[in-house]
Design an enzyme around this catalytic site. Structure first.
Site, short mmCIF file in Angstrom:
data_model
loop_
_atom_site.label_atom_id
_atom_site.label_comp_id
_atom_site.label_asym_id
_atom_site.label_seq_id
_atom_site.Cartn_x
_atom_site.Cartn_y
_atom_site.Cartn_z
N PHE A 471 56.17 13.39 24.41
CA PHE A 471 57.50 14.01 24.24
C PHE A 471 58.42 13.81 25.45
CE2 PHE A 471 54.35 17.27 22.48
CZ PHE A 471 54.14 16.57 21.31
N HIS A 472 58.46 12.59 26.02
CA HIS A 472 59.31 12.31 27.18
C HIS A 472 60.25 11.15 26.93
CE1 HIS A 472 55.89 14.09 29.93
NE2 HIS A 472 56.54 15.03 29.27
N PRO A 473 60.99 11.08 25.83
CA PRO A 473 61.88 9.94 25.63
C PRO A 473 63.06 9.96 26.61
CG PRO A 473 62.27 11.59 23.94
CD PRO A 473 61.07 12.04 24.71
#
Length: 545
Positions: A471-473
């Site tokens: 969840f680190h775009p």
């Protein structure tokens, strides 16, 4: 209900971490009329605030956009859930609460690539400005800011043993991951206050909710930025089925995140000409890099069955265990309900050729087949490891002119040979740690991906089978001066006066760790740039190389 007036000095789009901080800073001057627009709702859902409640927020349309990636060739054709916060506080309302800055080299690299003002020594004061660190003020930490950082409120013998095993494997103990070099193993510091999640809405909005010059609107989705003679002058948003235009006298700042911000630009006719023409949009301004350069940390979740160990699997597996967790949390806000998703962290090098730590571990005293499913019935821990500096690049593009339509998200995980090599090395390193003496009392046995997988080809296949987003775009409105850049070093959109982007999408390269607090730093930087007299004339922008 819409406000009686529709003209503001500054319009901030998106009330995630960046938008909340920017609204706070810009409205500190009572002469500035500031509007903050959020497509999601209020953060009044109880599970947002109980740390373990992320389990009920991710995948919940009340708090999550519930995006999906396209089928990923590098992940054996799997489509992944792609959580993004859809609520005041944005992803800080549903994330893992880990306070992490990354490495000094991340920011020095940004500056060396032609982005003055973004070196580690220049951004460190920005991190400190918003920080309220449990240990007080120091050369590395701030204590007078709004962003609360605390120690976690519990530990686990199995995690202590993993820390000892990491040390035996050459990964030293570390007490603070945020000094510029995060190599080592220790418990994460978290954004909590007395056992309760501390999101950006609590930190930056609630203390100033009485400011008469700040308007915060929720459940209102921005469709596009409106241009007049090439300048950004307003946003068009949909509220309760009706369209409304909000005008900005000074600036519009997009803080909608690495998915939302490029989509708003594309719907505004700002982006790759081929995409805009394909969708029947006029090309207001061609910027081919809008939506490109998508980067994310792909995690490999290695699971080990245990003996002689108590993990959350057993505690949460009985009614009495669940009741005990609830009572303990009610009593002193501690116990498993106060847990961040990951408690123990480690940063390590995948091989001797790496100049700094390029792997991050999130170690958890629990296991499950996949996110959203029940915990396993057997005792186990999960060592989730991700490549901090992936070389694979993806894209985000709108699928239609409808703001409510989900975008096309293509991360292209493991599409670069470098990422495949690092994935295999990460599995091997994990096995060396687990084989260290400190863990042998628990008799760990590899449940996932499987100890029988040994060759380079088998390990790379395993990474494709078990890899998933952490969840680190970032990166889809990249900062720089080349033709693929979207914003300059002052976060102004190239060629569009009056418009900036200030969120994780501007990162040229992903930071070496969790991305929430770096996003706050970006917003702090944006506030200084916007309010500095030297940038008052926002029409004076450098030309692209």
């Amino acid at each position: 209900m819409l406000p009686a007036f529709d003209q503001y000095d500054y319009i901030v789009v998106g009330a995630g971490p960046a938008g909340c901080l920017l609204a706070n800073r810009l409205s500190a001057n009572p002469q500035h009329r500031v509007l903050l627009l959020e497509a999601g709702g209020r953060d009044n859902y109880a599970w947002i605030h109980i740390p373990v409640g992320y389990l009920f927020c991710i995948g919940n349309p009340r708090t999550d956009w519930c995006f999906k990636t396209e089928a990923e060739p590098g992940l054996q054709g799997r489509s992944l859930s792609y959580p993004r916060g859809k609520v005041l506080g944005g992803c800080s309302s549903i994330n893992g609460m880990i306070y992490m800055r990354g490495q000094a080299g991340d920011y020095d690299g940004w500056a060396a690539d032609g982005n003055p003002g973004w070196s580690w020594q220049e951004v460190l004061p920005l991190f400190k400005k918003s920080e309220n660190h449990f240990a007080g003020a120091s050369p590395l930490h701030g204590a007078s800011g709004e962003w609360r950082v605390e120690r976690q409120r519990l530990s686990w013998p199995i995690l202590d043993a993993f820390r000892d095993a990491a040390e035996q494997s050459g990964i030293p103990r570390i007490d603070d991951f945020n000094g510029g070099d995060n190599q080592g193993c220790g418990y994460f510091q978290v954004n909590q206050k007395a056992g309760v999640r501390w999101n950006a809405a609590k930190a930056f909005l609630k203390p100033i909710r009485q400011r008469p010059n700040l308007t915060v609107l929720t459940d209102i989705e921005v469709e596009r930025v409106l241009l007049e003679n090439g300048r950004a002058v307003a946003v068009r948003a949909r509220c309760q089925g009706r369209l409304h235009n909000f005008k900005a006298r000074r600036e519009i700042i997009l803080c909608a995140g690495s998915i939302g911000s490029p989509c708003i630009l594309q719907r505004s006719g700002i982006g790759p000409a081929s995409l805009l023409q394909h969708l029947g949009l006029g090309v207001a301004h061609e910027l081919p890099g809008v939506g490109a350069n998508l980067q994310d940390h792909l995690q490999l979740r290695l699971i080990y069955k245990l003996e002689n160990a108590r993990t959350l699997n057993q505690i949460a597996g009985t009614l009495w265990g669940k009741m005990g967790m609830g009572l303990r949390y009610l009593y002193d806000r501690s116990g498993p309900l106060s847990m961040a998703p990951s408690q123990l962290g480690a940063f390590a090098r995948s091989g001797p050729e790496q100049t700094s730590a390029n792997l991050e571990y999130h170690v958890q005293p629990l296991s499950l087949e996949r996110f959203g499913e029940p915990l396993h019935a057997f005792p186990a821990f999960t060592a989730s490891v991700c490549d901090l500096r992936p070389q694979s690049r993806g894209q985000v593009v709108i699928s239609s002119l409808d703001a409510g339509a989900a975008p096309v998200i293509q991360p292209n995980y493991l599409s670069h040979p470098h990422d495949l090599r690092v994935a295999a090395d990460a599995i091997r390193l994990t096995r060396r740690i687990v084989a260290a003496p400190a863990l042998q009392a628990f008799k760990p046995s590899e449940y996932l991906p499987g100890a029988e997988l040994q060759s380079q080809e088998q390990l790379q296949e395993a990474a494709a089978r078990i890899g998933t987003t952490i969840f680190h775009p970032v990166g889809t409105c990249r900062m720089g001066q080349d033709r693929q850049a979207v914003v300059d070093a002052e976060l102004r959109v190239h060629g569009i006066p009056g418009l900036r982007v200030a969120d994780a999408s501007i990162m040229p390269r992903i930071t070496s760790g969790n991305t929430c607090s770096p996003t706050l730093m970006i917003a702090e930087k944006a506030a200084e740039l916007i309010l500095a007299p030297a940038t008052r004339n926002i029409s004076q922008q450098p030309q692209l190389a």
